[in-house]
Structure formats: structure tokens, C-alpha cells
Write a protein that holds these residues in place. Structure first.
Motif, PDB file in Angstrom:
ATOM      1  N   ASN A 115      -8.462 -30.450 -26.140  1.00 28.08           N
ATOM      2  CA  ASN A 115      -8.445 -29.006 -26.131  1.00 28.08           C
ATOM      3  C   ASN A 115      -7.492 -28.412 -27.392  1.00 28.08           C
ATOM      4  OD1 ASN A 115     -10.038 -29.388 -23.687  1.00 28.08           O
ATOM      5  ND2 ASN A 115      -8.428 -29.073 -22.446  1.00 28.08           N
ATOM      6  N   TYR A 116      -7.281 -29.500 -28.023  1.00 25.16           N
ATOM      7  CA  TYR A 116      -6.641 -29.106 -29.198  1.00 25.16           C
ATOM      8  C   TYR A 116      -7.619 -28.599 -30.184  1.00 25.16           C
ATOM      9  CZ  TYR A 116      -3.508 -28.653 -33.651  1.00 25.16           C
ATOM     10  OH  TYR A 116      -3.317 -29.282 -34.474  1.00 25.16           O
ATOM     11  N   ILE A 117      -7.489 -27.400 -31.240  1.00 19.95           N
ATOM     12  CA  ILE A 117      -8.161 -26.803 -32.438  1.00 19.95           C
ATOM     13  C   ILE A 117      -7.312 -26.903 -33.564  1.00 19.95           C
ATOM     14  CG2 ILE A 117      -8.712 -24.724 -32.739  1.00 19.95           C
ATOM     15  CD1 ILE A 117      -8.975 -23.489 -29.278  1.00 19.95           C
ATOM     16  N   PRO A 118      -7.660 -27.335 -34.097  1.00 21.61           N
ATOM     17  CA  PRO A 118      -6.906 -27.949 -35.735  1.00 21.61           C
ATOM     18  C   PRO A 118      -7.234 -26.404 -36.359  1.00 21.61           C
ATOM     19  CG  PRO A 118      -8.406 -29.264 -34.873  1.00 21.61           C
ATOM     20  CD  PRO A 118      -8.933 -28.246 -34.304  1.00 21.61           C
ATOM     21  N   GLN A 119      -5.034 -26.079 -37.011  1.00 23.24           N
ATOM     22  CA  GLN A 119      -5.206 -25.031 -37.396  1.00 23.24           C
ATOM     23  C   GLN A 119      -5.297 -24.382 -38.816  1.00 23.24           C
ATOM     24  OE1 GLN A 119      -1.519 -23.342 -35.798  1.00 23.24           O
ATOM     25  NE2 GLN A 119      -1.625 -23.899 -34.356  1.00 23.24           N
ATOM     26  N   GLU A 120      -5.608 -23.403 -39.223  1.00 19.75           N
ATOM     27  CA  GLU A 120      -5.859 -23.889 -40.993  1.00 19.75           C
ATOM     28  C   GLU A 120      -4.179 -23.531 -41.766  1.00 19.75           C
ATOM     29  OE1 GLU A 120      -8.627 -23.746 -42.384  1.00 19.75           O
ATOM     30  OE2 GLU A 120      -9.532 -23.938 -41.163  1.00 19.75           O
ATOM     31  N   ALA A 121      -4.286 -24.219 -42.194  1.00 21.70           N
ATOM     32  CA  ALA A 121      -2.862 -24.299 -43.616  1.00 21.70           C
ATOM     33  C   ALA A 121      -1.915 -22.973 -43.479  1.00 21.70           C
ATOM     34  CB  ALA A 121      -3.143 -24.817 -45.431  1.00 21.70           C
ATOM     35  N   VAL A 122      -1.798 -23.047 -43.621  1.00 23.68           N
ATOM     36  CA  VAL A 122      -0.970 -21.584 -43.698  1.00 23.68           C
ATOM     37  C   VAL A 122      -0.888 -21.289 -45.009  1.00 23.68           C
ATOM     38  CG1 VAL A 122       1.577 -20.756 -43.608  1.00 23.68           C
ATOM     39  CG2 VAL A 122       1.650 -22.090 -41.854  1.00 23.68           C
TER      40      VAL A 122
END
Length: 315
Positions: A262-269
């Protein structure tokens, strides 16, 4: 799919986004601080070749943010780069060339006549894949960082910079040993073991007697007889072996780690504001470098020589 794949293959890339760091390289300085206590008690630091700001962010988190509002006034951190970067709390940005003496003067003025306690540099040229050439260019950049450090670093101060381990690296080590009593080679856990990248950690800066700060890359111009005295015969190459220190971590930068279904990739900070290659990428969308050449001219007047203090972080 692509982002999730990279998160799986690069654990420090994933952790950087999860922990709020704008670049995975932040872990390299964090691990150096954990190993050598480089940032303990400091109030004046310089980050050379700083963009996009991963190391400047570490300096802010360690030196500026933990202090009270009153004590923060004593902390001075300056990030130097010809490229711009998004603001960071407590960090002043200076868009300037680190090879110029005027840049060193501006840094000292920023410290109100004092000098830095720490100078760090994670700068690197674009790699070509030709290891000898890449190592040479990295060594040249490191000598530029060391050159300005001899202007702006106080006696007893520390320096940390990136180096590529290669056949000619001993020449760089010899220069470092001229100016620091303690020099070692450091390999962070966040740096892949398959990479020739490492970092020199230099402590207890001491200016050699009679040395006048200069561009160390061009120092031989002042004493050509020293550089050219033995051009006729084969000279024995000096090999320098530095103490090697490796950081131990629960994560291996070379391994892939599974992620939850269920992992959702995050955008770069924070993405780079003005990547050096951005103009080239835009231009090559409509042309082929196979049949055409393209030259990029950098306008120095476009870069402000006046430092600008960041009041708020947009990350």
C-alpha cells in the motif's frame, strides 16, 4: 511504477523524502557528524557548492533550529553556489564563484570579520563514466574548495569535502596534510560501496609558516622552478595512505528493500530551482546533439553578489 521502483532500490532516497531532507546526500553529512562530532557547538559554518541545499539543511537542523531565539542570533551559516536554491531557515545564500578571492572576502564580511569554524563541500562535476577523468575533475574541484577554505577557515577549524579515490588522489592528500594536523578518509553508509566516492575529513587547521593563501590549483605559477625542476627524468610517485573510517548503519546503500503493497511514493521535498543542465534539456527537446552543437554561456552579471538571508523554509 517508476517512483516506487526507485524507492525500493535506494533506501536513502526514500528515507530522505520520509524524513524531510531535500537530498539523500544529507545522510552523508549526518553520518559524518555522528562519527566525528563535526557540528557540535559550532556557530559559524560555510557550505560550498551548496545547491540544492541538502548539506545546508543539515547545518540548519544541527546548528540553528535546536537553539533558542536569542541564541540563534549567534549562528551564522552561509551557502555558496552559482546556482540558486530554495530558502532554508537560518541559512544565508551567496551566489558566487568559489574560485574568486572576492567570494572569500564576502564570506568573512558576513562573519563580521571572523572566520568559519567549519567548511564543507559536497560539490561534484557531472560524471562522464571515464573514471580517471572524473577523478581528476573532482580532485580539481576539491582543491578549489580547499583553496578558499585557507582564506576563510579559522585556526583549529575543520574541513570536509568529496573526493573520488583514484590513482592521482595522493596529490590531493598531500595538499590536505599541509594545512591540517588530522586528515582521514571517510565512507558514509549512504554512499554506495560500489562507488569510488568518499570524503576527506580534515581537522585542526593550521596555516603553514610563510604560506600566503592562494589558488592551490595555480600555485606552481608562483614557483615554476619547483614544478619544472625534474621534467627530464621519471620521478617516483608519492603514495599517501590516509586512515580510513567507515560508518556502520542498519541500511546498505547497495541493497534493495521491499516496500509495503500500500506504499504511496512521495514527491521530493524540494526540487532544484535552477539545475545547471536545465537550459540544455529544454534546448535538446527540439534539436539533436548528434547533428548540431550547442554552447551555453553563463552570464555572471545575472548572479547577485549580495548575500540574501532566508527567513522561512519553503521545503
Amino acid at each position: 511504477m517508476g517512483k516506487a521502483s526507485k524507492d525500493r532500490r535506494d533506501i536513502f532516497y526514500r528515507l530522505a523524502k520520509e524524513q524531510g531532507w531535500r537530498a539523500r546526500s544529507a545522510f552523508k553529512l549526518l553520518q559524518a557528524d555522528e562519527t566525528f562530532n563535526l557540528l557540535e557547538g559550532l556557530t559559524r559554518a560555510v557550505d560550498l557548492c551548496a545547491a540544492p541545499g541538502g548539506w545546508s539543511q543539515v547545518l540548519s537542523k544541527r546548528m540553528y533550529e535546536p537553539r533558542s531565539e536569542k541564541d540563534r542570533e549567534q549562528v551564522k551559516i552561509i551557502a555558496v553556489d552559482m546556482q540558486g536554491m530554495a530558502p532554508i531557515d537560518g541559512v544565508t545564500q551567496l551566489r558566487a564563484d568559489i574560485t574568486k578571492e572576492s567570494t572569500a572576502e564576502e564570506i568573512i564580511n558576513f562573519f563580521d570579520g571572523k572566520k568559519a569554524e567549519l567548511v564543507v563541500s559536497d560539490g561534484a562535476p557531472d560524471v562522464t563514466g571515464l573514471h580517471d577523468w572524473d577523478a581528476y575533475m573532482q580532485a580539481d574541484l576539491l582543491l578549489s574548495a580547499l583553496s578558499i577554505a585557507t582564506y576563510i577557515l579559522e585556526e583549529g577549524g575543520s574541513f570536509m569535502g568529496k573526493v573520488y579515490r583514484a590513482a592521482n588522489t595522493s596529490n590531493v592528500y598531500l595538499q590536505l596534510q599541509r594545512f591540517f594536523k588530522d586528515v582521514c578518509l571517510f565512507k558514509p553508509s549512504a554512499s554506495r560501496s560500489s562507488s569510488i566516492e568518499a570524503f576527506v575529513v580534515c581537522r585542526q587547521f593550521c596555516m603553514p609558516e610563510g604560506h600566503v593563501p592562494c589558488n592551490l590549483r595555480m600555485e606552481w605559477f608562483d614557483k615554476p622552478e619547483e614544478a619544472l625542476k625534474d621534467i627530464s627524468g621519471k620521478t617516483e610517485r608519492t603514495v599517501v595512505h590516509l586512515p580510513f573510517v567507515a560508518h556502520e548503519c542498519e541500511y546498505d546503500a547497495d541493497l534493495s528493500y521491499e516496500i509495503d503493497a500500500n506504499y504511496i511514493p512521495q514527491e521530493a521535498v524540494q526540487k532544484p530551482l535552477t539545475a545547471a543542465y536545465q537550459e540544455v534539456l529544454e534546448k535538446t527537446k527540439t534539436m539533436s546533439l548528434k547533428y548540431n552543437s550547442y554552447v551555453v554561456y553563463h552570464d555572471e552579471e545575472a548572479s547577485s553578489s549580495e548575500p540574501s538571508t532566508s527567513k522561512k523554509c519553503n521545503a
